[in-house]
Design an enzyme around this catalytic site. Sequence first.
Site, PDB file in Angstrom:
ATOM      1  N   ASN A  34      49.221  24.755  60.804  1.00 40.23           N
ATOM      2  CA  ASN A  34      48.162  25.545  61.429  1.00 40.23           C
ATOM      3  C   ASN A  34      47.153  24.651  62.140  1.00 40.23           C
ATOM      4  OD1 ASN A  34      49.505  27.586  60.246  1.00 40.23           O
ATOM      5  ND2 ASN A  34      48.026  27.968  58.627  1.00 40.23           N
ATOM      6  N   ASP A  64      44.093  26.022  63.006  1.00 38.45           N
ATOM      7  CA  ASP A  64      42.844  26.777  62.959  1.00 38.45           C
ATOM      8  C   ASP A  64      41.738  26.105  62.152  1.00 38.45           C
ATOM      9  OD1 ASP A  64      43.548  27.302  60.228  1.00 38.45           O
ATOM     10  OD2 ASP A  64      44.624  29.112  60.821  1.00 38.45           O
ATOM     11  N   HIS A 101      50.283  19.943  63.619  1.00 36.85           N
ATOM     12  CA  HIS A 101      50.200  20.432  64.998  1.00 36.85           C
ATOM     13  C   HIS A 101      48.806  20.278  65.590  1.00 36.85           C
ATOM     14  CE1 HIS A 101      54.043  23.028  64.200  1.00 36.85           C
ATOM     15  NE2 HIS A 101      54.295  21.752  64.355  1.00 36.85           N
ATOM     16  N   CYS A 160      40.964  14.190  75.896  1.00 30.64           N
ATOM     17  CA  CYS A 160      41.131  13.856  77.313  1.00 30.64           C
ATOM     18  C   CYS A 160      42.590  13.515  77.588  1.00 30.64           C
ATOM     19  CB  CYS A 160      40.225  12.683  77.671  1.00 30.64           C
ATOM     20  SG  CYS A 160      40.483  12.153  79.382  1.00 30.64           S
ATOM     21  N   CYS A 166      35.627   9.490  81.195  1.00 35.66           N
ATOM     22  CA  CYS A 166      36.442   8.989  82.314  1.00 35.66           C
ATOM     23  C   CYS A 166      36.659  10.036  83.401  1.00 35.66           C
ATOM     24  CB  CYS A 166      37.785   8.478  81.798  1.00 35.66           C
ATOM     25  SG  CYS A 166      38.934   9.815  81.424  1.00 35.66           S
ATOM     26  N   GLY A 211      53.849  30.925  53.737  1.00 36.65           N
ATOM     27  CA  GLY A 211      53.555  31.577  55.012  1.00 36.65           C
ATOM     28  C   GLY A 211      54.117  30.915  56.244  1.00 36.65           C
ATOM     29  N   ASN A 215      55.953  34.269  50.574  1.00 32.07           N
ATOM     30  CA  ASN A 215      56.083  34.890  51.895  1.00 32.07           C
ATOM     31  C   ASN A 215      56.451  36.359  51.656  1.00 32.07           C
ATOM     32  OD1 ASN A 215      57.039  35.610  54.574  1.00 32.07           O
ATOM     33  ND2 ASN A 215      57.290  33.421  54.966  1.00 32.07           N
ATOM     34  N   ALA A 252      49.937  35.680  50.910  1.00 32.68           N
ATOM     35  CA  ALA A 252      49.415  34.440  50.321  1.00 32.68           C
ATOM     36  C   ALA A 252      48.070  34.651  49.629  1.00 32.68           C
ATOM     37  CB  ALA A 252      49.293  33.374  51.407  1.00 32.68           C
TER      38      ALA A 252
HETATM   39  P1  OAD Z   1      55.410  32.062  62.203  1.00 26.36           P
HETATM   40  O1  OAD Z   1      54.614  33.073  62.957  1.00 26.36           O
HETATM   41  O2  OAD Z   1      56.704  31.612  62.765  1.00 26.36           O
HETATM   42  O3  OAD Z   1      55.718  32.628  60.754  1.00 26.36           O
HETATM   43  C1  OAD Z   1      54.735  33.204  59.968  1.00 26.36           C
HETATM   44  C2  OAD Z   1      55.322  33.479  58.602  1.00 26.36           C
HETATM   45  O4  OAD Z   1      54.270  33.970  57.782  1.00 26.36           O
HETATM   46  C3  OAD Z   1      56.427  34.531  58.593  1.00 26.36           C
HETATM   47  O5  OAD Z   1      57.521  34.041  57.833  1.00 26.36           O
HETATM   48  C4  OAD Z   1      55.777  35.728  57.913  1.00 26.36           C
HETATM   49  O6  OAD Z   1      56.702  36.482  57.142  1.00 26.36           O
HETATM   50  C5  OAD Z   1      54.756  35.048  57.028  1.00 26.36           C
HETATM   51  N1  OAD Z   1      53.590  35.870  56.684  1.00 26.36           N
HETATM   52  C6  OAD Z   1      53.028  36.889  57.370  1.00 26.36           C
HETATM   53  N2  OAD Z   1      51.949  37.362  56.728  1.00 26.36           N
HETATM   54  C7  OAD Z   1      51.803  36.614  55.609  1.00 26.36           C
HETATM   55  C8  OAD Z   1      50.862  36.594  54.527  1.00 26.36           C
HETATM   56  N3  OAD Z   1      49.855  37.438  54.488  1.00 26.36           N
HETATM   57  N4  OAD Z   1      51.051  35.673  53.547  1.00 26.36           N
HETATM   58  C9  OAD Z   1      52.092  34.807  53.585  1.00 26.36           C
HETATM   59  N5  OAD Z   1      52.989  34.773  54.571  1.00 26.36           N
HETATM   60  C10 OAD Z   1      52.853  35.658  55.568  1.00 26.36           C
HETATM   61  O7  OAD Z   1      54.411  30.846  61.908  1.00 26.36           O
HETATM   62  P2  OAD Z   1      54.755  29.327  61.547  1.00 26.36           P
HETATM   63  O8  OAD Z   1      55.922  29.249  60.639  1.00 26.36           O
HETATM   64  O9  OAD Z   1      53.482  28.717  61.118  1.00 26.36           O
HETATM   65  O10 OAD Z   1      53.447  25.666  66.560  1.00 26.36           O
HETATM   66  O11 OAD Z   1      55.132  28.779  62.964  1.00 26.36           O
HETATM   67  C11 OAD Z   1      55.311  27.423  63.138  1.00 26.36           C
HETATM   68  C12 OAD Z   1      54.797  26.957  64.461  1.00 26.36           C
HETATM   69  O12 OAD Z   1      55.294  27.780  65.525  1.00 26.36           O
HETATM   70  C13 OAD Z   1      53.292  27.056  64.636  1.00 26.36           C
HETATM   71  O13 OAD Z   1      52.604  25.977  64.042  1.00 26.36           O
HETATM   72  C14 OAD Z   1      53.146  26.995  66.124  1.00 26.36           C
HETATM   73  C15 OAD Z   1      54.242  27.964  66.506  1.00 26.36           C
HETATM   74  O14 OAD Z   1      54.746  27.784  67.724  1.00 26.36           O
HETATM   75  C16 OAD Z   1      52.892  25.177  67.681  1.00 26.36           C
HETATM   76  O15 OAD Z   1      52.073  25.807  68.327  1.00 26.36           O
HETATM   77  C17 OAD Z   1      53.384  23.815  68.032  1.00 26.36           C
END
Ligand code: OAD
Length: 251
Positions: free
Chosen positions: A110, A112, A127, A135, A160, A195, A221, A239
Site C-alpha cells: 500500500n 497510503d 510500492h 523529482c 533543479c 488483504g 481475506n 481485516a
Molecule cells: P487488490 O485490489 O488486487 O486486492 C485486494 C484484496 O483485498 C482482494 O483479494 C480482496 O478480496 C481483499 N479485500 C477486500 N476487502 C477486504 C477487507 N475488508 N479486508 C481484507 N481483505 C479485503 O490489491 P493488492 O493485492 O494490494 O500496485 O494489489 C497489489 C498492487 O496492485 C497494488 O499495490 C497496486 C496495484 O496495482 C501498484 O500500484 C504498483
Amino acid sequence: MTDADREADDRRLRAAREHIVAASRPVVLTGAGVSAESGIPTFRGTGGLWRDRDPLALATPQAFAREPALVWEFYSWRRERVRACAPNAAHHALAALEQARPECWLITQNVDGLHRAAGSQRLIELHGNLMIDRCQRCRHERAAVPEDEGAQGPPRCDRCGGSLRPGVVWFGEPVEQIERAFELAAQADLVLVVGTSGVVEPAASVARVARQAGASVIEINPDESLLTAIADVSIRGAAAQVLPRLLAGLT
Ligand code: OAD
C-alpha cells in the site's frame, strides 16, 4: 451463518493464534484490502474506473510521459481521498503486534501511509508512498503539499526545476527494498497475508519465499486469493474485524 460455520471459524482462528504464539520471526504482508475499511477502494474486484479510465493503466511511466497533467490529476484525487482517511482497527492491531513482538516486520504494497500513521515502524513500503513527491530529474523528495493538488500538471522541483512525480512505484519500475523483503521472508517462521489478491509480483512472492523456507502462512481475506493455495489457515473476513480478534491478548 450456521452454528457449524461459526465453529469452523473459531477453529481456524484458534489454529492461527497457535501459529502466531509459536512464531519467533513473524512477517506481515499487506495489500489494499487492509485499507478498505478506511474508505480506500481496492484495485481489483471493485470495477472502479476514474473518468472512464482504468486506474491501473494510469500507473505507468508511459502514461505519465504521455499525459502528465491527467496522471497528476488522478494522483491528486487519490491524495485527497487518502488525506480524508484514517487508519482502521486492522492497521492499529498490526502496529500493536510490532510493539509486542519487536522482531516482527510489516511489508506492505500500500502507498497510503496508513500503517505508518498507525505507528508501524519496522515497515517496508514496497510500492512507495503516495504522499511523497519525487523529482524525475534529480530524485529529490519532499512531502506532498495539498496546494499542488489543484495544479494543472506536475509542479517543478525547487532544486533543479525538473518535473515532480508521485513517490509511488509504477508498473515496470523496480520495487523498493525487495531484496530486504525477500531476506526477511526467507528468515521468517510465519507470514500473515492480509488483504491482497496476490496478483502483483514480486510482492506476492514475499509470501511464497517465506513458505518455501518453511514458514507457516495465515491468510486473512474475505475472498480466495492467489495465495490461498499456500496458506495453512485461511480466515475469511474483513481485516478490521478479524485482526483485532485474532491478535487479542497477543499484543
Ligand atoms: P487488490 O485490489 O488486487 O486486492 C485486494 C484484496 O483485498 C482482494 O483479494 C480482496 O478480496 C481483499 N479485500 C477486500 N476487502 C477486504 C477487507 N475488508 N479486508 C481484507 N481483505 C479485503 O490489491 P493488492 O493485492 O494490494 O500496485 O494489489 C497489489 C498492487 O496492485 C497494488 O499495490 C497496486 C496495484 O496495482 C501498484 O500500484 C504498483
